[in-house]
Design an enzyme around this catalytic site. Structure first.
Site, PDB file in Angstrom:
ATOM      1  N   GLU A 225       0.842  -1.204   0.000  1.00 12.53           N
ATOM      2  CA  GLU A 225       0.000   0.000   0.000  1.00 12.53           C
ATOM      3  C   GLU A 225       0.883   1.263   0.000  1.00 12.53           C
ATOM      4  O   GLU A 225       0.646   2.207  -0.748  1.00 12.53           O
ATOM      5  CB  GLU A 225      -0.922  -0.013   1.231  1.00 12.53           C
ATOM      6  CG  GLU A 225      -1.966   1.076   1.212  1.00 12.53           C
ATOM      7  CD  GLU A 225      -2.927   1.006   2.393  1.00 12.53           C
ATOM      8  OE1 GLU A 225      -2.810   0.078   3.230  1.00 12.53           O
ATOM      9  OE2 GLU A 225      -3.794   1.893   2.481  1.00 12.53           O
TER      10      GLU A 225
HETATM   11  N1  LIG Z   1      -8.822   8.140  -3.567  1.00 14.00           N
HETATM   12  C1  LIG Z   1      -8.917   8.467  -2.294  1.00 14.00           C
HETATM   13  C2  LIG Z   1      -8.874   7.481  -1.300  1.00 14.00           C
HETATM   14  C3  LIG Z   1      -8.986   7.858   0.023  1.00 14.00           C
HETATM   15  N2  LIG Z   1      -9.125   9.157   0.355  1.00 14.00           N
HETATM   16  C4  LIG Z   1      -9.236   9.580   1.739  1.00 14.00           C
HETATM   17  O1  LIG Z   1      -8.469   8.725   2.590  1.00 14.00           O
HETATM   18  C5  LIG Z   1      -9.054   8.689   3.869  1.00 14.00           C
HETATM   19  C6  LIG Z   1      -9.308   7.311   4.445  1.00 14.00           C
HETATM   20  O2  LIG Z   1      -8.722   6.294   3.765  1.00 14.00           O
HETATM   21  P1  LIG Z   1      -9.238   4.790   3.913  1.00 14.00           P
HETATM   22  O3  LIG Z   1     -10.683   4.722   4.285  1.00 14.00           O
HETATM   23  O4  LIG Z   1      -8.870   4.132   2.637  1.00 14.00           O
HETATM   24  O5  LIG Z   1      -8.400   4.239   5.110  1.00 14.00           O
HETATM   25  P2  LIG Z   1      -7.506   2.900   5.225  1.00 14.00           P
HETATM   26  O6  LIG Z   1      -8.373   1.733   4.884  1.00 14.00           O
HETATM   27  O7  LIG Z   1      -6.370   3.052   4.235  1.00 14.00           O
HETATM   28  O8  LIG Z   1      -7.029   2.928   6.622  1.00 14.00           O
HETATM   29  C7  LIG Z   1     -10.364   9.466   3.722  1.00 14.00           C
HETATM   30  O9  LIG Z   1     -10.118  10.792   4.124  1.00 14.00           O
HETATM   31  C8  LIG Z   1     -10.645   9.434   2.270  1.00 14.00           C
HETATM   32  O10 LIG Z   1     -11.471  10.495   1.893  1.00 14.00           O
HETATM   33  C9  LIG Z   1      -9.133  10.106  -0.648  1.00 14.00           C
HETATM   34  O11 LIG Z   1      -9.247  11.294  -0.367  1.00 14.00           O
HETATM   35  N3  LIG Z   1      -9.056   9.748  -1.954  1.00 14.00           N
END
Ligand SMILES: Nc1ccn([C@@H]2O[C@H](COP(=O)(O)OP(=O)(O)O)[C@@H](O)[C@H]2O)c(=O)n1
Length: 481
Positions: A225
C-alpha cells in the site's frame, strides 16, 4: 459524488530523451515476472524494449550523507509540472485513431469504497501508452461496515461498477480488467468475516461483463500500500522520469492504518531500519529500495478509538468511553468497522491540548519507528486525512492544497483544543485528530517542526492514492519484495 475527469494532450516522440521523460507514461519494469496466461485473458499493447529510456545506473546510497539536524532547509519547490503534464480539455480527442485500453481499480478502504477507472492511450504500437484520464467515484461506508451483511457490501461494489459500464465503451468491457484491493478495514476484521466480503465481491465481478483476472479480489498488504502510493505520487509529479533520482516521500493517513514511504538518501536509514521496513522493486528500468511501513491500528479512526480506550472493545456497548480531547458536553455514538461505541467528553473534568496530547501519545509512543532520515530535508507529500484535517482546520484551501510545516499542525491543534466550542461545529473530533496528527508526525516519525509537507488530494487532477500504482502493478508487475 467525486467525479474526476481530465485529459492530457499526449505528446509523442519516437526516440525518448531520458531526461525529458515528462509524460504520464505507463512505467516499465526491468524484469517483469513472466505472465502466466489465463484462459480468455485479453492481450494488451506490447511495449517494445527499444523505446524505453536507457536503464539508469543504480547509484549506491552515498555513505557520507548525514542530514544536519537543526539546519533550516529551503522550502521545497512548488512542483510545477512541465507543460506537457498540464491537463487540457480537448474536445476533438484523437482517441478513435488510437488504441485505448482501460483499467478498473477498486480501493476498499476502512472508511469508504472507491472506484478508479483509468484510460490509457496507445497512440502507436511502438510508443509507450499515456494515462489519458481517471474517472473516480466514492461511496461510504467501507466494506468492513457490512461485516454482518456481506451481500449488502457486495451491492455497494455493484453500484460502483455501473459507473464503469457507463465509462468504458461496451466493446472494451471484455478486455478491461477489474481488480479490488482492500486495506485496513478488512485487515482488522476476523478472517472469516473478511473472506465472506471478498467472496461476495468476487461474485459481483464474475457476473459483470469485465475481465476478472486471477486473484482480482484481495486484501493488500501494508507494505505494498505504501509503495504503490509512492509510485503514484512520484509518477504524477514527474519524478520517475527524471534521471536525478530525486523523489518525494509520501505520508498516507487512512482510517485504519497509516503509511510512510520514502527513498532513503542515507545508508544509515536502511541499516537502522527493521528489515521488513525496506522494500525493493523495479520500475521503469530502475531499481528502487525504499523505506516503507504501514501501521495497522494507527489510522485516524482506529487511533480515535485507541485514544478512548475503545479499540477492540466489542461487547462493551454499555460503556461510555471518555477523553479530554473531546468537548466536555459532547456525547455521541460512533461507528467504525461496523461496531458502535458510546463516546463523550469529560463533563466535570478538563479538556485541552496538553491533556489530549498526553492521551494520544499512548497510541504512538513505542509503536512508531523513527527513521533516521526524516530529520533531514526530504520533501513529503501528505494526503488522505492529513489533507482533510488541514482543510477542515483552515490550514489550507481545499481546492488548491498547499505546503505547510509540521509546526503549523501543532499550532492549529493547540488553537482547536483550547477553543473547542469554536471548532465544535466543524467536528467535535477536530482537537483529537489534529493533536494525533501532530503527535504522529513529531513523536512518532520524528519530523522536525520545520519539515515541509506538501498537502494534496490530487496531483495533476489524478487522485493521490495507491490505486494508480496498483494499476501499473497489474499491467507491469512491479515485482516488489
Ligand atoms: N482516492 C482516495 C482514497 C482515500 N481518500 C481519503 O483517505 C481517507 C481514508 O482512507 P481509507 O478509508 O482508505 O483508510 P484505510 O483503509 O487506508 O485505513 C479518507 O479521508 C478518504 O477520503 C481520498 O481522499 N481519496
Amino acid at each position: 459524488t467525486y467525479y474526476r475527469h481530465h485529459r492530457y494532450v499526449p505528446h509523442f516522440y519516437r526516440y525518448r530523451d531520458h531526461s525529458a521523460n515528462t509524460e504520464n507514461l505507463l512505467p516499465e519494469v526491468a524484469n517483469p515476472e513472466p505472465v502466466v496466461p489465463q484462459p480468455g485473458m485479453p492481450t494488451y499493447p506490447e511495449i517494445p524494449e527499444v523505446f524505453h529510456p536507457e536503464p539508469e545506473v543504480f547509484h549506491p546510497i552515498p555513505e557520507a550523507f548525514h542530514p544536519v539536524p537543526g539546519v533550516v532547509h529551503p522550502a521545497p519547490e512548488p512542483y510545477q509540472l512541465p507543460e506537457v503534464f498540464q491537463p487540457v480539455l480537448d474536445a476533438s480527442s484523437p482517441v478513435n485513431a488510437n488504441r485505448v485500453f482501460y483499467g478498473i481499480m477498486f480501493d476498499a478502504g476502512s472508511t469508504g469504497s472507491r472506484i478508479h477507472i483509468y484510460k490509457f492511450i496507445q497512440k502507436d504500437p511502438v510508443e509507450l501508452p499515456v494515462l489519458d484520464n481517471e474517472m473516480y467515484h466514492a461511496v461510504k461506508p467501507g466494506l468492513s461496515a457490512y461485516k454482518d451483511n456481506p451481500e449488502e457490501g457486495g451491492n455497494t461494489i455493484r453500484q460502483l461498477l455501473k459507473i464503469a459500464k457507463k465509462t468504458v465503451p461496451e466493446e472494451d468491457w471484455k478486455r478491461t480488467p477489474v481488480v479490488l484491493k482492500a486495506t485496513a478495514g478488512l485487515r482488522l476484521l476476523p478472517e472469516e468475516r473478511a473472506n465472506a466480503l471478498l467472496k461476495e465481491v468476487r461474485g459481483v465481478f464474475d457476473e459483470s461483463p469485465f475481465f476478472v483476472p486471477n486473484n482480482s479480489v484481495s486484501i493488500m498488504n501494508g507494505a505494498k500500500e505504501g509503495v504503490l502510493a509512492w509510485v503514484t505520487v512520484n509518477f504524477l509529479t514527474g519524478h520517475l522520469y527524471s534521471n536525478t533520482r530525486r523523489t518525494v516521500g509520501i505520508l498516507d493517513l487512512g482510517g485504519g492504518s497509516t503509511q510512510i514511504t520514502f527513498l532513503p538518501k542515507s545508508k544509515k536509514t536502511v541499516q537502522s531500519a527493521p528489515p521488513t521496513y525496506i522494500a525493493q522493486f523495479n520500475l521503469f528500468k530502475n531499481t528502487y529500495q525504499v523505506y516503507t511501513h504501514s501501521y495497522l491500528g494507527n489510522g485516524l479512526y482506529a487511533a480515535r478509538l485507541a485514544t478512548l480506550g475503545a479499540l477492540g472493545a466489542e461487547g462493551l456497548d454499555w460503556k461510555v468511553f471518555t477523553s479530554s480531547c473531546l468537548p466536555k458536553k459532547f456525547r455521541e455514538d460512533v461507528t467504525f468497522g461496523g461496531t458502535t461505541y458510546k463516546v463523550s467528553g469529560i463533563p466535570d473534568g478538563y479538556a485541552g491540548y496538553k491533556l489530549c496530547y498526553y492521551e494520544v501519545m499512548k497510541v504512538i509512543k513505542g509503536i512508531v519507528h523513527q527513521p533516521y532520515e526524516v530529520k533531514g530535508s526530504s520533501v513529503f507529500y501528505a494526503f488522505s486525512y492529513y489533507f482533510d484535517r488541514a482543510v477542515e482546520s483552515g490550514l489550507i484551501d481545499g481546492s488548491r492544497g498547499g505546503a505547510i510545516e509540521v509546526r503549523d499542525f501543532k499550532k492549529r491543534a493547540k488553537e482547536v483544543c483550547n477553543k473547542m466550542t469554536k471548532y465544535r461545529a466543524v467536528s467535535p473530533f477536530l482537537c483529537m485528530d489534529m493533536t494525533y496528527i501532530t503527535c504522529l508526525l513529531k513523536e512518532g516519525f520524528g519530523f522536525k517542526d520545520t519539515t515541509v509537507l506538501q498537502l494534496a488530494k490530487k496531483v495533476n487532477n489524478v487522485e493521490t492514492s495507491w490505486a494508480l500504482g496498483a494499476t501499473f502493478d497489474y499491467f507491469r508487475n512491479l515485482n516488489i519484495h
